[in-house]
Design a protein around this motif. Sequence first.
Motif, PDB file in Angstrom:
ATOM      1  N   THR A  46       0.850  -1.190   0.000  1.00  0.00           N
ATOM      2  CA  THR A  46       0.000   0.000   0.000  1.00  0.00           C
ATOM      3  C   THR A  46       0.884   1.238   0.000  1.00  0.00           C
ATOM      4  N   HIS A  47       0.516   2.206  -0.825  1.00  0.00           N
ATOM      5  CA  HIS A  47       1.241   3.472  -0.889  1.00  0.00           C
ATOM      6  C   HIS A  47       0.352   4.545  -0.294  1.00  0.00           C
ATOM      7  N   LYS A  48       0.917   5.343   0.581  1.00  0.00           N
ATOM      8  CA  LYS A  48       0.123   6.371   1.254  1.00  0.00           C
ATOM      9  C   LYS A  48      -0.449   7.364   0.250  1.00  0.00           C
ATOM     10  N   ASN A  49       0.336   7.780  -0.713  1.00  0.00           N
ATOM     11  CA  ASN A  49      -0.120   8.733  -1.713  1.00  0.00           C
ATOM     12  C   ASN A  49       0.450   8.302  -3.061  1.00  0.00           C
ATOM     13  N   ASP A  55      -4.973   8.829  -2.217  1.00  0.00           N
ATOM     14  CA  ASP A  55      -4.415   8.390  -0.937  1.00  0.00           C
ATOM     15  C   ASP A  55      -4.684   6.903  -0.724  1.00  0.00           C
ATOM     16  N   ASN A  56      -3.742   6.227  -0.097  1.00  0.00           N
ATOM     17  CA  ASN A  56      -3.876   4.827   0.324  1.00  0.00           C
ATOM     18  C   ASN A  56      -4.324   3.894  -0.806  1.00  0.00           C
ATOM     19  N   ARG A  78      -3.459   0.667  -3.498  1.00  0.00           N
ATOM     20  CA  ARG A  78      -2.652  -0.525  -3.749  1.00  0.00           C
ATOM     21  C   ARG A  78      -2.700  -0.769  -5.245  1.00  0.00           C
ATOM     22  N   ASP A 114      -5.710  -2.258  -6.780  1.00  0.00           N
ATOM     23  CA  ASP A 114      -6.968  -1.513  -6.699  1.00  0.00           C
ATOM     24  C   ASP A 114      -7.331  -0.884  -8.040  1.00  0.00           C
TER      25      ASP A 114
END
Length: 66
Positions: free
Chosen positions: A2-5, A24-25, A27, A30
């Motif tokens: 997962t990447h925060k931004n 934001d948030n 993957r 997604d």
Amino acid sequence: LTHKNMIIQIEDYRGNDLCSFSIDNIRGYDIKDFKDCNYADMDEDENGDLYIRVQLEKEDLTLYSN
């Protein structure tokens, strides 16, 4: 992972950058159900932030400048 931004960069059929936005948030998995475009690649900008490049599939959607 997962990447925060995450920045999403949209490019035309020829690879010219058209626009970008951030989410934001996110993957990687997604992002799905592409229509008339596809996942081009993931890269890292000069600040070390990851971004995803999405490319249009239809050449006639390419922007031309005079």
